[in-house]
Design a protein around this motif. Structure first.
Motif, mmCIF file in Angstrom:
data_model
loop_
_atom_site.group_PDB
_atom_site.id
_atom_site.type_symbol
_atom_site.label_atom_id
_atom_site.label_comp_id
_atom_site.label_asym_id
_atom_site.label_seq_id
_atom_site.Cartn_x
_atom_site.Cartn_y
_atom_site.Cartn_z
ATOM 1 N N TYR A 150 0.852 -1.186 0.000
ATOM 2 C CA TYR A 150 0.000 0.000 0.000
ATOM 3 C C TYR A 150 0.891 1.240 0.000
ATOM 4 O O TYR A 150 2.051 1.182 0.390
ATOM 5 C CB TYR A 150 -0.888 0.033 1.235
ATOM 6 C CG TYR A 150 -1.742 -1.186 1.408
ATOM 7 C CD1 TYR A 150 -3.017 -1.249 0.866
ATOM 8 C CD2 TYR A 150 -1.269 -2.292 2.112
ATOM 9 C CE1 TYR A 150 -3.806 -2.376 1.023
ATOM 10 C CE2 TYR A 150 -2.052 -3.427 2.273
ATOM 11 C CZ TYR A 150 -3.315 -3.454 1.733
ATOM 12 O OH TYR A 150 -4.085 -4.574 1.892
ATOM 13 N N ASP A 151 0.342 2.315 -0.399
ATOM 14 C CA ASP A 151 1.077 3.574 -0.478
ATOM 15 C C ASP A 151 0.407 4.581 0.444
ATOM 16 O O ASP A 151 -0.339 5.445 -0.005
ATOM 17 C CB ASP A 151 1.066 4.081 -1.917
ATOM 18 C CG ASP A 151 1.876 5.360 -2.062
ATOM 19 O OD1 ASP A 151 2.455 5.831 -1.067
ATOM 20 O OD2 ASP A 151 1.920 5.893 -3.178
ATOM 21 N N PRO A 152 0.657 4.423 1.728
ATOM 22 C CA PRO A 152 -0.018 5.337 2.658
ATOM 23 C C PRO A 152 0.683 6.692 2.666
ATOM 24 O O PRO A 152 1.679 6.883 3.349
ATOM 25 C CB PRO A 152 0.104 4.618 3.990
ATOM 26 C CG PRO A 152 1.353 3.823 3.863
ATOM 27 C CD PRO A 152 1.558 3.526 2.415
ATOM 28 N N SER A 153 0.168 7.606 1.895
ATOM 29 C CA SER A 153 0.859 8.883 1.728
ATOM 30 C C SER A 153 1.059 9.603 3.056
ATOM 31 O O SER A 153 1.964 10.415 3.213
ATOM 32 C CB SER A 153 0.089 9.772 0.764
ATOM 33 O OG SER A 153 -1.230 9.949 1.225
ATOM 34 N N ILE A 154 0.234 9.256 4.048
ATOM 35 C CA ILE A 154 0.374 9.937 5.337
ATOM 36 C C ILE A 154 1.722 9.611 5.976
ATOM 37 O O ILE A 154 2.294 10.407 6.715
ATOM 38 C CB ILE A 154 -0.800 9.556 6.267
ATOM 39 C CG1 ILE A 154 -0.795 10.451 7.494
ATOM 40 C CG2 ILE A 154 -0.736 8.088 6.671
ATOM 41 C CD1 ILE A 154 -2.047 10.320 8.340
ATOM 42 N N PHE A 155 2.279 8.425 5.666
ATOM 43 C CA PHE A 155 3.578 8.046 6.218
ATOM 44 C C PHE A 155 4.731 8.411 5.287
ATOM 45 O O PHE A 155 5.874 8.397 5.677
ATOM 46 C CB PHE A 155 3.635 6.541 6.470
ATOM 47 C CG PHE A 155 2.655 6.059 7.484
ATOM 48 C CD1 PHE A 155 2.572 6.665 8.725
ATOM 49 C CD2 PHE A 155 1.821 4.991 7.211
ATOM 50 C CE1 PHE A 155 1.675 6.220 9.671
ATOM 51 C CE2 PHE A 155 0.923 4.536 8.158
ATOM 52 C CZ PHE A 155 0.841 5.150 9.382
ATOM 53 N N PHE A 215 5.682 3.209 2.596
ATOM 54 C CA PHE A 215 4.755 2.188 2.113
ATOM 55 C C PHE A 215 4.355 1.291 3.269
ATOM 56 O O PHE A 215 5.011 1.269 4.320
ATOM 57 C CB PHE A 215 5.382 1.337 0.994
ATOM 58 C CG PHE A 215 6.576 0.544 1.449
ATOM 59 C CD1 PHE A 215 6.432 -0.700 2.056
ATOM 60 C CD2 PHE A 215 7.854 1.050 1.279
ATOM 61 C CE1 PHE A 215 7.538 -1.415 2.489
ATOM 62 C CE2 PHE A 215 8.968 0.334 1.714
ATOM 63 C CZ PHE A 215 8.806 -0.897 2.320
ATOM 64 N N ARG A 216 3.306 0.563 3.073
ATOM 65 C CA ARG A 216 2.886 -0.492 3.996
ATOM 66 C C ARG A 216 2.879 -1.791 3.206
ATOM 67 O O ARG A 216 2.236 -1.872 2.160
ATOM 68 C CB ARG A 216 1.495 -0.196 4.545
ATOM 69 C CG ARG A 216 0.876 -1.303 5.366
ATOM 70 C CD ARG A 216 1.380 -1.321 6.777
ATOM 71 N NE ARG A 216 0.983 -0.126 7.525
ATOM 72 C CZ ARG A 216 1.441 0.173 8.733
ATOM 73 N NH1 ARG A 216 2.305 -0.635 9.312
ATOM 74 N NH2 ARG A 216 1.058 1.273 9.350
ATOM 75 N N THR A 227 2.051 -5.831 3.421
ATOM 76 C CA THR A 227 1.365 -6.829 4.229
ATOM 77 C C THR A 227 1.618 -8.216 3.647
ATOM 78 O O THR A 227 1.384 -8.439 2.446
ATOM 79 C CB THR A 227 -0.147 -6.564 4.259
ATOM 80 O OG1 THR A 227 -0.370 -5.230 4.690
ATOM 81 C CG2 THR A 227 -0.829 -7.511 5.215
ATOM 82 N N TRP A 234 2.656 -6.584 9.069
ATOM 83 C CA TRP A 234 2.142 -5.310 8.572
ATOM 84 C C TRP A 234 3.278 -4.291 8.677
ATOM 85 O O TRP A 234 3.234 -3.363 9.479
ATOM 86 C CB TRP A 234 0.933 -4.876 9.400
ATOM 87 C CG TRP A 234 -0.309 -5.647 9.110
ATOM 88 C CD1 TRP A 234 -1.335 -5.250 8.298
ATOM 89 C CD2 TRP A 234 -0.690 -6.938 9.621
ATOM 90 N NE1 TRP A 234 -2.308 -6.225 8.260
ATOM 91 C CE2 TRP A 234 -1.938 -7.268 9.057
ATOM 92 C CE3 TRP A 234 -0.078 -7.862 10.461
ATOM 93 C CZ2 TRP A 234 -2.582 -8.467 9.334
ATOM 94 C CZ3 TRP A 234 -0.719 -9.059 10.735
ATOM 95 C CH2 TRP A 234 -1.966 -9.351 10.173
ATOM 96 N N HIS A 294 6.097 -1.382 7.835
ATOM 97 C CA HIS A 294 5.982 -0.003 7.358
ATOM 98 C C HIS A 294 7.348 0.464 6.895
ATOM 99 O O HIS A 294 8.306 0.460 7.677
ATOM 100 C CB HIS A 294 5.449 0.879 8.498
ATOM 101 C CG HIS A 294 5.558 2.333 8.253
ATOM 102 N ND1 HIS A 294 5.929 3.233 9.219
ATOM 103 C CD2 HIS A 294 5.386 3.061 7.117
ATOM 104 C CE1 HIS A 294 5.955 4.445 8.699
ATOM 105 N NE2 HIS A 294 5.641 4.375 7.435
ATOM 106 N N LYS A 310 7.288 -0.157 -3.814
ATOM 107 C CA LYS A 310 5.945 0.190 -4.274
ATOM 108 C C LYS A 310 5.638 -0.430 -5.639
ATOM 109 O O LYS A 310 4.482 -0.561 -6.016
ATOM 110 C CB LYS A 310 5.803 1.712 -4.343
ATOM 111 C CG LYS A 310 5.841 2.393 -2.981
ATOM 112 C CD LYS A 310 5.669 3.893 -3.129
ATOM 113 C CE LYS A 310 5.683 4.588 -1.778
ATOM 114 N NZ LYS A 310 5.481 6.036 -1.888
#
Lengths: 161, 162
Positions: B26-31, B34-35, B37, B61, B63, B106
């Motif tokens: 996942y590409d959690p832009s808040i961090f 990437f995440r 899993t 999970w 990060h 990513k």
């Protein structure tokens, strides 16, 4: 010991002796006895020289559960002499007393030191330190009313296969 | 200054996790990273103190941060050969390089292997293994992105020398 284990490296990074101010002894919270302290000063050193100081503030907390599990949690900030900041958020464990002794501890009748251990994904303004995962071997002088926390902090890693 | 506090490591066990090869990234832009899993589908556990298998559930999970650090965050469960269940959450870290390597993750382009330093919080209700609840444990491990993926760790207790 098995002979096909991963190859490893453990290096002493630095030590810290932290003077604490105890802010609370809570004999019955969260299924155990909580003791909270705040770092107020201290030295950071290697085996040959003093390399920094403990930044006042943060927290050093203990929760001695009634089942005997002693949990550690804390946040410490170190400032090295070259200006590098090292933030050490940690969780860990200690082996303190028997289940039968916990009631005595909650009653305030046990004052003794404890060997503590924790791990931390440290953060730092130094790019190399910023990537390290460390563990610490330490001693807390008095589990009921902490006044000093001594820590030896080690960097460790698994070497390539 | 003072002398270092003497300590020792006690080897407890090793384990290898079988992983579902269908990772999710996942590409959690808040961090800003990437995440990733990955799910555990089984595995073996063997060693001086614990022998058994990994239950086929749980996963990692992890990060990845923009500086190239990957923070491992796993939840797994051991079932020992003598019937105890040991919950094994663990956190740790590895260094995958720099931001360019984060961008590769990513795109599902992984390094040959990552090398992890781990901290375990083992937990059990079985009296035979109750000592684990009080024991601080660290681990050293490697994840190789081969087919199948190989995840192999060694777990040690850390104790002050008396």
């Amino acid at each position: 010991m098995a002979n096909d284990l991963n190859k490893t490296r453990i290096d002493h990074l630095f030590s810290a002796d932290i003077d604490l101010e105890c802010w609370g002894f809570y004999p019955s919270v969260g299924g155990g006895v909580r003791v909270n302290s705040v770092p107020k000063s201290g030295e950071v050193f290697t085996q040959t020289e003093i390399i920094g100081e403990v930044v006042p503030g943060g927290e050093v907390t203990q929760l001695l559960r009634y089942n005997g599990v002693f949990e550690l949690d804390g946040r410490i900030t170190l400032k090295l002499n070259d200006g590098t900041l090292v933030y050490v958020p940690y969780t860990g464990k200690a082996d303190f007393c028997t289940v039968d002794e916990i009631k005595e501890f909650a009653a305030g009748n046990i004052e003794k030191g404890v060997d503590v251990y924790f791990a931390s994904p440290i953060e730092s303004t130094d790019p190399k330190l910023d990537k390290m995962f460390v563990f610490a071997v330490g001693k807390l002088d008095n589990a009921k009313k902490p006044g000093k926390l001594m820590l030896d902090i080690y960097e460790y890693e698994c070497l390539p296969l | 200054m003072r002398d270092l506090i003497p300590y020792e490591l006690e080897y407890l066990f090793s384990y290898a996790a079988d992983c579902d090869p269908n990772f999710e990234v996942y590409d959690p832009s808040i961090f800003g990273g990437f995440r990733l899993t990955g799910y555990i589908v089984g595995g073996w556990v063997k060693g001086d103190k614990i022998n058994g298998k990994l239950k086929p559930f749980g996963g990692d999970w992890c990060h990845g941060t923009p500086n190239g650090t990957q923070n491992v965050n796993v939840r797994a469960t051991i079932e020992t050969d003598d019937g105890a269940k040991i919950y094994m959450p663990y956190q740790g870290r590895n260094d995958i390089g720099g931001y360019e390597d984060v961008l590769k993750y990513k795109k599902f382009i992984f390094p040959e292997q990552v090398r992890n330093a781990i901290h375990y919080q083992l937990e059990t209700d079985d009296p035979r293994y109750e000592w684990l609840n009080h024991t601080f444990c660290i681990g050293f491990g490697v994840a190789k992105f081969t087919d199948p993926v190989v995840v192999r760790y060694d777990v040690y207790a850390v104790r002050t020398k008396k």
